[in-house]
Scaffold this active site. Structure first.
Site, PDB file in Angstrom:
ATOM      1  CG  HIS A 175      -6.324   4.205   0.766  1.00  0.00           C
ATOM      2  ND1 HIS A 175      -6.428   3.616  -0.538  1.00  0.00           N
ATOM      3  CD2 HIS A 175      -7.063   4.150   1.231  1.00  0.00           C
ATOM      4  CE1 HIS A 175      -8.092   3.855  -0.878  1.00  0.00           C
ATOM      5  NE2 HIS A 175      -8.309   3.770   0.591  1.00  0.00           N
ATOM      6  CD  GLU A 176      -7.816   3.828   4.986  1.00  0.00           C
ATOM      7  OE1 GLU A 176      -8.890   4.825   5.146  1.00  0.00           O
ATOM      8  OE2 GLU A 176      -7.872   3.241   4.587  1.00  0.00           O
TER       9      GLU A 176
ATOM     10  CG  HIS B 225     -10.543   7.190   2.721  1.00  0.00           C
ATOM     11  ND1 HIS B 225     -11.841   7.864   1.850  1.00  0.00           N
ATOM     12  CD2 HIS B 225      -9.978   6.057   2.799  1.00  0.00           C
ATOM     13  CE1 HIS B 225     -11.515   6.832   0.909  1.00  0.00           C
ATOM     14  NE2 HIS B 225     -10.703   5.847   1.634  1.00  0.00           N
TER      15      HIS B 225
ATOM     16  CD  GLU C 258     -11.227   3.900  -1.751  1.00  0.00           C
ATOM     17  OE1 GLU C 258     -11.528   4.568  -0.885  1.00  0.00           O
ATOM     18  OE2 GLU C 258      -9.565   3.145  -2.727  1.00  0.00           O
TER      19      GLU C 258
END
Ligand code: ZN
Length: 511
Positions: free
Chosen positions: A271-272, A275, A301
């Site tokens: 997820h990160e 980003h 996001e």
């Protein structure tokens, strides 16, 4: 074609002033990154003052009469340029930022930054003790400050619109209310049909004993395949994972380790990483300008969710990942095949904690926070009534009973850092990710095979070309419209979830 008119001398001054502003934002990011990773707890008061000072400096530079003069001089010239050009966007967005900042007294901006830093300490203490009462006054003070902030923009349709605009430019309460209502109404029956309370989270496939160092080695090895390079990236541990990029070449991810469940570090890191990849894809031509940034947190996001879920929980990714996990963490993933893993990581369960919830129930958690933030702002609940309202909402929306504030109203950091109006961006990101994923799949017809072979470069290239390279030059809805040819919609996410849950065997045929 006529050559664009020559740039006035003020353009250089504008770039110099904006370079300093962007540097201060980078400094602010390093300070908050450090606050959340390595700072000893005793440093919190000092850090609150430092962040307050940086915020005041940013504010004063943005509203500086010299910058007003420079923009006045450049605006007629900028009007003649292609509106998509870097220079036209730079003048337009800086003016918009300046007009917003001019409305907010420096004393209020500083009070908000100072109070947010203090609130973080209160939130940490309250969560550790499982005692909401220690955080209640802080919530009340922050809501009061948000009222003062919203009052600076009397033309807004709703005070909450003012808070939303800081995270998702252009989003409104009037737009989000029906959107969340539709999302909830369509997700609840899907959760009813697919939920498997008899199974462990992620089908239990990541449970076991894992020491932190072996997890770290494994997850960094996986991230290297998708694009993490030690020269530019870091991965550190925090209770609430996040990603921050103080500027080009410096991408900092944080993650969370559980010694009994490898899924936390795996999916939060993917997820990160999404980003970080967005930040890494911002064009060098926009560096040291306010356009070297995301279009919105919702768009940000959408990028993290793309890697965590649309890639990370897909059948082809499971097929690529499984042999690597067997190598990196020997003995833990024997007796599992890619189909079983794909089913396991798409298990649907009603759960208490948003960050541990599955992809299908996730947006129900966000809907609750949207509802509560609106209620706090509208005054239909107050800081004292917040835990009860939380517990009632969890029962009604997610269908679980909350047994402790630590796993209830205190679970998220956001209200502890003054980020009211932030939560909706999570669902907007999920919706946009689903819309963009349709486009990705139409453009990259070989995508599944590429992922299964561990070839992630074509997808990264697509995201860079279609999303990242615009930086903050396009407003979020405009970016979505250009990428997908449509406005924000609920259907693509619901279709994607329904198709996947059926393929994973969680929906009876015809349901
Ligand atoms: Zn995120």
């Amino acid at each position: 074609m006529e050559a664009p008119p020559a740039a006035p001398p003020e353009l250089e001054e504008l770039r110099a002033r904006l370079g300093e502003l962007r540097d201060l934002r980078g400094v602010e990011q390093v300070l908050t990154w450090d606050q959340n990773t390595f700072m000893p707890p005793g440093g919190s008061e000092t850090r609150a003052q430092q962040l307050g000072t940086v915020e005041r400096l940013i504010h004063s530079k943005l509203v500086d009469p010299g910058l007003v003069r420079v923009l006045d001089a450049l605006e007629p010239w900028a009007h003649e340029l292609d509106p998509d050009s870097d220079e036209a966007c730079l003048v337009r967005f800086t003016r918009r930022d300046q007009e917003k900042a001019l409305r907010v007294p420096a004393s209020l901006a500083e009070a908000m930054a100072l109070e947010a830093a203090r609130a973080y300490t209160d939130w940490l203490a309250a969560r550790e003790a499982g005692d909401y009462a220690r955080f209640r006054d802080s919530i009340a003070r922050q809501v009061e400050l948000r009222h003062q902030y919203a009052a600076c923009f009397p033309e807004a349709g709703h005070p909450y619109d003012v808070l939303l605009d800081d995270f998702e430019p252009g989003a409104t309460t009037a737009e989000l209310r029906p959107l969340f209502a539709e999302l909830v109404a369509r997700l609840q029956p899907l959760v009813d049909a697919a939920a498997r309370p008899d199974l462990e989270p992620n089908g239990g496939v990541f449970l076991g004993r894992f020491d932190v160092e072996e997890q770290r080695r494994a997850v960094v090895a996986i991230l290297r395949h998708v694009g993490f390079e030690e020269q530019h990236w870091r991965l550190d541990a925090t209770p609430h994972p996040f990603a921050q990029s103080p500027g080009p070449g410096d991408y900092r991810l944080t993650t969370r380790y559980s010694e009994t469940d490898f899924s936390f570090v795996l999916y939060s890191s993917l997820h990160e990483f999404g980003h970080g990849l967005y930040d890494a894809g911002l064009p060098a031509s926009l560096a040291r300008t306010p356009l070297h940034d995301c279009a919105s947190l919702g768009v940000h996001e959408s990028q993290s969710r793309t890697w965590e879920n649309f890639v990370g929980r897909s059948r082809p990714f499971c097929a690529w990942l499984l042999p690597r996990l067997r190598e990196l963490l020997p003995g833990r993933f024997d007796g599992l095949d890619a189909d079983a893993m794909f089913g396991a990581v798409n298990t649907v369960q009603r759960s208490l904690v948003r960050t541990e919830s599955d992809e299908t129930t996730y947006n129900l958690h966000v809907a609750l926070r949207f509802e509560l933030e609106l209620a706090l702002l509208e005054g239909t609940i107050d800081a004292t009534g917040l835990p009860d309202a939380w517990n009632e909402g969890m029962a009604r929306l997610v269908g679980v009973e909350v047994t402790s504030d630590a796993e209830g109203v205190l679970q998220d950091v956001h209200w502890g850092i003054g980020a009211f109006g932030y939560f909706p961006t999570y669902s907007l990101g999920n919706l946009m990710a689903a819309q963009m994923w349709r486009r990705v799949r139409a453009d990259l017809t070989d995508l599944d095979d590429q992922i299964e072979r561990g070839e992630f470069a074509p997808l990264t290239e697509w995201l860079r070309e279609n999303v990242h390279r615009h930086g903050r030059k396009l407003r979020p809805r405009e970016l979505l419209q250009r990428v997908t040819g449509e406005p924000l919609r609920v259907d693509p996410l619901l279709d994607y979830l329904t198709t996947k849950l059926a393929a994973a065997g969680f929906l009876a045929p015809g349901s």
